[in-house]
Design a protein around this motif. Sequence first.
Motif, PDB file in Angstrom:
ATOM      1  N   MET A 153     -10.983  -9.133 -18.823  1.00  0.00           N
ATOM      2  CA  MET A 153      -9.967  -9.259 -17.771  1.00  0.00           C
ATOM      3  C   MET A 153     -10.522  -8.691 -16.463  1.00  0.00           C
ATOM      4  SD  MET A 153      -6.116  -7.661 -17.621  1.00  0.00           S
ATOM      5  CE  MET A 153      -5.644  -8.598 -19.074  1.00  0.00           C
ATOM      6  N   THR A 154     -10.322  -9.421 -15.375  1.00  0.00           N
ATOM      7  CA  THR A 154     -10.799  -8.994 -14.064  1.00  0.00           C
ATOM      8  C   THR A 154      -9.896  -7.881 -13.530  1.00  0.00           C
ATOM      9  OG1 THR A 154     -11.612 -11.196 -13.604  1.00  0.00           O
ATOM     10  CG2 THR A 154     -11.346  -9.722 -11.724  1.00  0.00           C
ATOM     11  N   ALA A 155     -10.520  -6.814 -13.023  1.00  0.00           N
ATOM     12  CA  ALA A 155      -9.744  -5.704 -12.467  1.00  0.00           C
ATOM     13  C   ALA A 155      -9.024  -6.164 -11.207  1.00  0.00           C
ATOM     14  CB  ALA A 155     -10.668  -4.531 -12.152  1.00  0.00           C
ATOM     15  N   PRO A 156      -7.796  -5.719 -10.995  1.00  0.00           N
ATOM     16  CA  PRO A 156      -7.072  -6.119  -9.784  1.00  0.00           C
ATOM     17  C   PRO A 156      -7.760  -5.599  -8.534  1.00  0.00           C
ATOM     18  CG  PRO A 156      -5.935  -4.334 -10.915  1.00  0.00           C
ATOM     19  CD  PRO A 156      -7.037  -4.774 -11.822  1.00  0.00           C
ATOM     20  N   ALA A 157      -7.639  -6.362  -7.458  1.00  0.00           N
ATOM     21  CA  ALA A 157      -8.252  -5.971  -6.192  1.00  0.00           C
ATOM     22  C   ALA A 157      -7.204  -5.277  -5.327  1.00  0.00           C
ATOM     23  CB  ALA A 157      -8.801  -7.203  -5.485  1.00  0.00           C
ATOM     24  N   PHE A 158      -7.601  -4.173  -4.729  1.00  0.00           N
ATOM     25  CA  PHE A 158      -6.717  -3.439  -3.820  1.00  0.00           C
ATOM     26  C   PHE A 158      -7.455  -3.304  -2.492  1.00  0.00           C
ATOM     27  CE2 PHE A 158      -5.881  -1.800  -8.136  1.00  0.00           C
ATOM     28  CZ  PHE A 158      -4.577  -2.234  -8.285  1.00  0.00           C
ATOM     29  N   ASP A 159      -6.745  -3.546  -1.401  1.00  0.00           N
ATOM     30  CA  ASP A 159      -7.377  -3.620  -0.083  1.00  0.00           C
ATOM     31  C   ASP A 159      -7.218  -2.292   0.658  1.00  0.00           C
ATOM     32  OD1 ASP A 159      -8.522  -4.317   2.271  1.00  0.00           O
ATOM     33  OD2 ASP A 159      -7.016  -5.802   2.851  1.00  0.00           O
ATOM     34  N   PHE A 160      -8.210  -1.426   0.512  1.00  0.00           N
ATOM     35  CA  PHE A 160      -8.185  -0.148   1.217  1.00  0.00           C
ATOM     36  C   PHE A 160      -8.763  -0.259   2.624  1.00  0.00           C
ATOM     37  CE2 PHE A 160      -8.330   0.949  -3.324  1.00  0.00           C
ATOM     38  CZ  PHE A 160      -7.159   1.671  -3.413  1.00  0.00           C
ATOM     39  N   ASP A 161      -9.297  -1.422   2.966  1.00  0.00           N
ATOM     40  CA  ASP A 161      -9.807  -1.635   4.327  1.00  0.00           C
ATOM     41  C   ASP A 161      -8.708  -2.068   5.290  1.00  0.00           C
ATOM     42  OD1 ASP A 161     -12.590  -1.039   4.069  1.00  0.00           O
ATOM     43  OD2 ASP A 161     -12.880  -2.932   3.005  1.00  0.00           O
ATOM     44  N   ARG A 162      -7.546  -2.428   4.772  1.00  0.00           N
ATOM     45  CA  ARG A 162      -6.468  -2.930   5.634  1.00  0.00           C
ATOM     46  C   ARG A 162      -5.983  -1.831   6.576  1.00  0.00           C
ATOM     47  NH1 ARG A 162      -0.535  -4.015   5.030  1.00  0.00           N
ATOM     48  NH2 ARG A 162      -0.578  -2.962   3.003  1.00  0.00           N
ATOM     49  N   LEU A 163      -5.923  -2.148   7.845  1.00  0.00           N
ATOM     50  CA  LEU A 163      -5.444  -1.220   8.869  1.00  0.00           C
ATOM     51  C   LEU A 163      -3.931  -1.380   9.015  1.00  0.00           C
ATOM     52  CD1 LEU A 163      -8.251  -1.754  11.542  1.00  0.00           C
ATOM     53  CD2 LEU A 163      -7.985   0.212  10.025  1.00  0.00           C
ATOM     54  N   ILE A 164      -3.202  -0.337   8.694  1.00  0.00           N
ATOM     55  CA  ILE A 164      -1.742  -0.351   8.788  1.00  0.00           C
ATOM     56  C   ILE A 164      -1.355   0.483  10.008  1.00  0.00           C
ATOM     57  CG2 ILE A 164       0.414   0.289   7.642  1.00  0.00           C
ATOM     58  CD1 ILE A 164      -1.115   0.040   4.965  1.00  0.00           C
ATOM     59  N   ASP A 165      -0.578  -0.098  10.903  1.00  0.00           N
ATOM     60  CA  ASP A 165      -0.204   0.583  12.141  1.00  0.00           C
ATOM     61  C   ASP A 165       0.865   1.635  11.838  1.00  0.00           C
ATOM     62  OD1 ASP A 165       0.332   1.458  14.659  1.00  0.00           O
ATOM     63  OD2 ASP A 165       1.102  -0.451  15.417  1.00  0.00           O
ATOM     64  N   ARG A 166       0.451   2.881  11.687  1.00  0.00           N
ATOM     65  CA  ARG A 166       1.402   3.954  11.394  1.00  0.00           C
ATOM     66  C   ARG A 166       2.072   4.488  12.654  1.00  0.00           C
ATOM     67  NH1 ARG A 166      -0.697   8.298   7.212  1.00  0.00           N
ATOM     68  NH2 ARG A 166       1.538   8.750   7.318  1.00  0.00           N
ATOM     69  N   ARG A 167       1.622   4.037  13.811  1.00  0.00           N
ATOM     70  CA  ARG A 167       2.274   4.451  15.050  1.00  0.00           C
ATOM     71  C   ARG A 167       3.584   3.727  15.265  1.00  0.00           C
ATOM     72  NH1 ARG A 167      -3.467   4.103  18.089  1.00  0.00           N
ATOM     73  NH2 ARG A 167      -3.488   2.272  16.751  1.00  0.00           N
ATOM     74  N   ALA A 168       3.819   2.640  14.496  1.00  0.00           N
ATOM     75  CA  ALA A 168       5.030   1.849  14.669  1.00  0.00           C
ATOM     76  C   ALA A 168       6.262   2.528  14.077  1.00  0.00           C
ATOM     77  CB  ALA A 168       4.840   0.476  14.021  1.00  0.00           C
ATOM     78  N   LEU A 169       6.051   3.531  13.203  1.00  0.00           N
ATOM     79  CA  LEU A 169       7.152   4.251  12.567  1.00  0.00           C
ATOM     80  C   LEU A 169       6.918   5.756  12.719  1.00  0.00           C
ATOM     81  CD1 LEU A 169       7.469   2.202   9.243  1.00  0.00           C
ATOM     82  CD2 LEU A 169       9.068   2.169  11.163  1.00  0.00           C
ATOM     83  N   PRO A 170       7.970   6.570  12.594  1.00  0.00           N
ATOM     84  CA  PRO A 170       7.762   8.023  12.687  1.00  0.00           C
ATOM     85  C   PRO A 170       6.749   8.498  11.646  1.00  0.00           C
ATOM     86  CG  PRO A 170      10.094   7.478  12.782  1.00  0.00           C
ATOM     87  CD  PRO A 170       9.387   6.206  12.432  1.00  0.00           C
ATOM     88  N   SER A 171       5.816   9.308  12.090  1.00  0.00           N
ATOM     89  CA  SER A 171       4.753   9.774  11.211  1.00  0.00           C
ATOM     90  C   SER A 171       4.205  11.077  11.768  1.00  0.00           C
ATOM     91  CB  SER A 171       3.634   8.726  11.132  1.00  0.00           C
ATOM     92  OG  SER A 171       2.416   9.293  10.690  1.00  0.00           O
TER      93      SER A 171
END
Length: 386
Positions: A1-19
Amino acid sequence: MTAPAFDFDRLIDRRALPSEKWGRYAGRDVLPLWVADMDFAAPPAVIDALRRRIDHGVFGYTDAWPSLVEAVVDGLQRDHGWTIRPDWLVWLPGVVAGFNLACAIAGEPGDGVLTATPVYPPFLTAPANTGRVLQRVELVLREGRWQWDWDALEATCTPSTRMLLLCSPHNPVGRVFDEDELRRLADFAERHDLLVCSDEIHCGLVLDASRPHRPLAALDEAGARRTITLMAPSKTWNIPALYCAFAVIPDAALRRRYRHAMRGVVPHVNVLGMVAAEAAYRDGDAWRQALLAYLRGNRDRVVEAIAALPGLAMTVPEATYLAWIDCRDMMAARGVNDPAAFFETAGVGLSDGAAFGAPGFLRLNFGCPRATLDQALARMARALED
């Protein structure tokens, strides 16, 4: 079985919400690599479980349920070879509350709480919060690893010392303590009749496969009877603001004292945090393994970059996503008094080592997409080239 792929390179804009992490530098071109949360989305299994629970629509008071307890018990056995009983678990909103509670039941006001610095800043304030006295022993750098100064540990312990407050794996130095070190600490606690509170929140983030994390309380029954172990899914699966943690307390009398100290002070655990915890421990290991592989790559980038920068030095983190950087040579060579401010001016926000009890050091969080990390390291390099 192929291991699931997870995208840790994706840039998520955390400035759009309180952080807290990104909000500190709002409106400024500063990359935040300071507070210990990662810039990755939580595991899909966790997000799916939260969606299902939210769709139910009712959020009444809720205690831990059997399948949640089972997921945690099974997870500790699978990941750390630690067999615990369900009734040993005490649910908490966070580990900081957990070790403050431990201080509150350690002896009487005026008694000592011993810890090793540098260390996670709330360790340094917890004793005074409960009328206890902080006692510090410094970790020492030997052969490329931060280690215990056993003579200093014995010298710092006094007849008034009542508790050893341990961080394992260690934040900020990134150590996974060897079993012989843990056994020596357990022996020290037994000889001095100390309660032990072990914050093991980073136990799921061991980067060096040859150095598995071993809970102190898993060594033997005698040590377990005097130990409060604190854990949470928050760091490993990046869900800190869902506020769900737990203490593992094998001794029934100690557990009763701990629960008594919670009354009227500690709120119920967030139901969504418990939902996320169950999903993380039961279904989140594939994501965790992919995360660890990604973090190893980030760690290697940081180690290589810091080695090439004049006046900076660091050891190789064995666990966590945190690098502990010695800036003292750079400060002396350049006349820099505040290394955190120096790099903040260059566009990189780091944690000031003074808060950890070690001025002249910085903590860098490499739990972020590689593009962000590379940009931050390049800014640090340019600052030192000027």
